[in-house]
Design a protein around this motif. Structure first.
Motif, mmCIF file in Angstrom:
data_model
loop_
_atom_site.group_PDB
_atom_site.id
_atom_site.type_symbol
_atom_site.label_atom_id
_atom_site.label_comp_id
_atom_site.label_asym_id
_atom_site.label_seq_id
_atom_site.Cartn_x
_atom_site.Cartn_y
_atom_site.Cartn_z
ATOM 1 N N GLY A 51 0.778 -1.234 0.000
ATOM 2 C CA GLY A 51 0.000 0.000 0.000
ATOM 3 C C GLY A 51 0.806 1.279 0.000
ATOM 4 O O GLY A 51 0.235 2.371 0.010
ATOM 5 N N TYR A 73 -5.189 -5.620 -5.498
ATOM 6 C CA TYR A 73 -5.978 -4.690 -4.701
ATOM 7 C C TYR A 73 -6.261 -5.243 -3.312
ATOM 8 O O TYR A 73 -6.250 -6.454 -3.092
ATOM 9 C CB TYR A 73 -7.301 -4.385 -5.409
ATOM 10 C CG TYR A 73 -7.127 -3.682 -6.723
ATOM 11 C CD1 TYR A 73 -6.847 -2.317 -6.762
ATOM 12 C CD2 TYR A 73 -7.237 -4.366 -7.926
ATOM 13 C CE1 TYR A 73 -6.679 -1.656 -7.976
ATOM 14 C CE2 TYR A 73 -7.070 -3.716 -9.145
ATOM 15 C CZ TYR A 73 -6.792 -2.363 -9.156
ATOM 16 O OH TYR A 73 -6.624 -1.717 -10.351
ATOM 17 N N SER A 74 -6.580 -4.347 -2.391
ATOM 18 C CA SER A 74 -6.903 -4.733 -1.018
ATOM 19 C C SER A 74 -8.271 -5.408 -0.967
ATOM 20 O O SER A 74 -9.088 -5.271 -1.886
ATOM 21 C CB SER A 74 -6.903 -3.514 -0.096
ATOM 22 O OG SER A 74 -8.042 -2.722 -0.332
ATOM 23 N N ASP A 75 -8.536 -6.099 0.122
ATOM 24 C CA ASP A 75 -9.836 -6.745 0.308
ATOM 25 C C ASP A 75 -10.943 -5.722 0.531
ATOM 26 O O ASP A 75 -12.122 -6.055 0.441
ATOM 27 C CB ASP A 75 -9.777 -7.730 1.480
ATOM 28 C CG ASP A 75 -8.914 -8.944 1.149
ATOM 29 O OD1 ASP A 75 -8.764 -9.271 -0.049
ATOM 30 O OD2 ASP A 75 -8.377 -9.551 2.092
ATOM 31 N N GLU A 76 -10.610 -4.473 0.823
ATOM 32 C CA GLU A 76 -11.598 -3.422 1.031
ATOM 33 C C GLU A 76 -12.039 -2.770 -0.275
ATOM 34 O O GLU A 76 -12.780 -1.789 -0.256
ATOM 35 C CB GLU A 76 -11.039 -2.336 1.968
ATOM 36 C CG GLU A 76 -10.924 -2.772 3.421
ATOM 37 C CD GLU A 76 -9.698 -3.644 3.689
ATOM 38 O OE1 GLU A 76 -8.632 -3.385 3.089
ATOM 39 O OE2 GLU A 76 -9.823 -4.598 4.474
ATOM 40 N N ARG A 77 -11.624 -3.293 -1.398
ATOM 41 C CA ARG A 77 -11.970 -2.719 -2.695
ATOM 42 C C ARG A 77 -13.484 -2.779 -2.918
ATOM 43 O O ARG A 77 -14.172 -3.621 -2.330
ATOM 44 C CB ARG A 77 -11.233 -3.466 -3.810
ATOM 45 C CG ARG A 77 -11.723 -4.877 -4.016
ATOM 46 C CD ARG A 77 -10.781 -5.702 -4.880
ATOM 47 N NE ARG A 77 -11.285 -7.039 -5.084
ATOM 48 C CZ ARG A 77 -11.178 -8.027 -4.202
ATOM 49 N NH1 ARG A 77 -10.596 -7.826 -3.039
ATOM 50 N NH2 ARG A 77 -11.671 -9.221 -4.469
ATOM 51 N N PRO A 78 -14.018 -1.914 -3.771
ATOM 52 C CA PRO A 78 -15.458 -1.923 -4.059
ATOM 53 C C PRO A 78 -15.901 -3.234 -4.712
ATOM 54 O O PRO A 78 -15.120 -3.901 -5.396
ATOM 55 C CB PRO A 78 -15.641 -0.766 -5.033
ATOM 56 C CG PRO A 78 -14.417 0.075 -4.900
ATOM 57 C CD PRO A 78 -13.321 -0.836 -4.468
ATOM 58 N N LYS A 83 -9.647 -8.625 -7.735
ATOM 59 C CA LYS A 83 -8.561 -8.670 -6.753
ATOM 60 C C LYS A 83 -7.219 -8.407 -7.434
ATOM 61 O O LYS A 83 -6.343 -7.753 -6.880
ATOM 62 C CB LYS A 83 -8.546 -10.039 -6.044
ATOM 63 C CG LYS A 83 -7.406 -10.244 -5.059
ATOM 64 C CD LYS A 83 -7.500 -9.324 -3.856
ATOM 65 C CE LYS A 83 -6.399 -9.637 -2.846
ATOM 66 N NZ LYS A 83 -6.296 -8.654 -1.797
ATOM 67 N N THR A 96 -6.410 3.899 -7.934
ATOM 68 C CA THR A 96 -7.781 3.924 -7.429
ATOM 69 C C THR A 96 -7.841 4.187 -5.931
ATOM 70 O O THR A 96 -8.886 4.543 -5.410
ATOM 71 C CB THR A 96 -8.471 2.567 -7.681
ATOM 72 O OG1 THR A 96 -7.818 1.568 -6.883
ATOM 73 C CG2 THR A 96 -8.428 2.174 -9.144
ATOM 74 N N TYR A 98 -7.080 1.672 -3.833
ATOM 75 C CA TYR A 98 -7.246 0.337 -3.255
ATOM 76 C C TYR A 98 -6.059 -0.577 -3.544
ATOM 77 O O TYR A 98 -6.085 -1.749 -3.208
ATOM 78 C CB TYR A 98 -8.541 -0.308 -3.770
ATOM 79 C CG TYR A 98 -9.765 0.459 -3.347
ATOM 80 C CD1 TYR A 98 -10.296 0.290 -2.071
ATOM 81 C CD2 TYR A 98 -10.368 1.368 -4.202
ATOM 82 C CE1 TYR A 98 -11.407 1.006 -1.663
ATOM 83 C CE2 TYR A 98 -11.484 2.082 -3.810
ATOM 84 C CZ TYR A 98 -11.997 1.908 -2.537
ATOM 85 O OH TYR A 98 -13.093 2.628 -2.122
ATOM 86 N N GLU A 99 -5.024 -0.053 -4.171
ATOM 87 C CA GLU A 99 -3.865 -0.866 -4.529
ATOM 88 C C GLU A 99 -3.082 -1.277 -3.280
ATOM 89 O O GLU A 99 -2.852 -0.459 -2.404
ATOM 90 C CB GLU A 99 -2.934 -0.099 -5.474
ATOM 91 C CG GLU A 99 -3.497 0.146 -6.848
ATOM 92 C CD GLU A 99 -4.451 1.327 -6.936
ATOM 93 O OE1 GLU A 99 -5.019 1.538 -8.007
ATOM 94 O OE2 GLU A 99 -4.639 2.039 -5.922
ATOM 95 N N GLU A 100 -2.695 -2.566 -3.231
ATOM 96 C CA GLU A 100 -1.789 -3.051 -2.198
ATOM 97 C C GLU A 100 -0.400 -3.271 -2.772
ATOM 98 O O GLU A 100 0.591 -2.890 -2.172
ATOM 99 C CB GLU A 100 -2.300 -4.368 -1.595
ATOM 100 C CG GLU A 100 -3.224 -4.183 -0.452
ATOM 101 C CD GLU A 100 -3.564 -5.508 0.232
ATOM 102 O OE1 GLU A 100 -3.073 -6.573 -0.188
ATOM 103 O OE2 GLU A 100 -4.326 -5.452 1.198
#
Length: 192
Positions: A51, A73-78, A83, A96, A98-100
């Motif tokens: 992140g 992407y993180s698990d909190e993504r829309p 993923k 965005t 939400y990138e990890e």
């Protein structure tokens, strides 16, 4: 950043960051001719780890480099956001939030939307020659495929770009990117 062999890089990641490296591959070696020579060993694109942006080539040199990246992407993504995907990132404006993990790859797509981008005859010797190749791909269900093929030997001649794209499609990839290859193709699957 510096150029060193995979074992040294994995050992440094373990010692300095506490990471247990179980797989590694050269995705972008900076032989880019438009790149300032004093920075040849720096990544050629955007990079994010856990992140946090660790490298943004565009902040230093504008549009230089290779924008194709594997993004996790993180698990909190829309809802509806994958993923994992392969996309173009030329700096923070393409993020965005939400990138990890963002991993730069050195060349463009060889497979895009499930289609072999090299299926027609291409007379560029770099594309039609059999050579060792490094490639990263993403399947429709979000798996990352890292593949290395040997070459330039009597028992293993390598692959053309079209053959490489077909193999990645056979492995289920809908997107795949040729990474730095040839004599620099390197893959680490486990450390001793």
């Amino acid at each position: 950043f510096a150029t060193s062999n995979m074992m040294e890089q994995a050992t440094a990641a373990k010692e300095k960051l506490g990471w247990n490296v179980v797989g590694a591959m050269n995705t972008c070696l900076s032989w880019y001719t438009g790149y300032p020579s004093e920075h040849y060993h720096e990544p050629l694109g955007y990079m994010m780890i856990d992140g946090e942006t660790v490298w943004d080539l565009t902040q230093k040199y504008g549009s230089l480099g290779f924008p194709t990246c594997v993004v996790i992407y993180s698990d909190e993504r829309p809802e509806g956001m994958p993923k994992v995907e392969m996309k173009s990132i030329r700096g923070t404006s393409d993020l965005t939030g939400y990138e990890e993990q963002v991993i730069p790859c050195s060349s463009g797509y060889i497979v895009e939307n499930g289609v072999n981008k090299y299926s027609t005859i291409d007379h560029d010797p770099q594309n039609t020659a059999s050579a060792p190749r490094s490639v990263v791909g993403v399947t429709a269900d979000g798996k990352v495929i890292m593949m290395e093929n040997d070459g330039r030997q009597s028992i293993s001649v390598g692959m053309t770009m079209s053959e490489l794209a077909e193999l990645m499609i056979d492995l289920g990839c809908v997107y795949a990117c040729n990474c730095d290859g040839g004599g620099s193709s390197t893959f680490l699957s486990k450390r001793s």
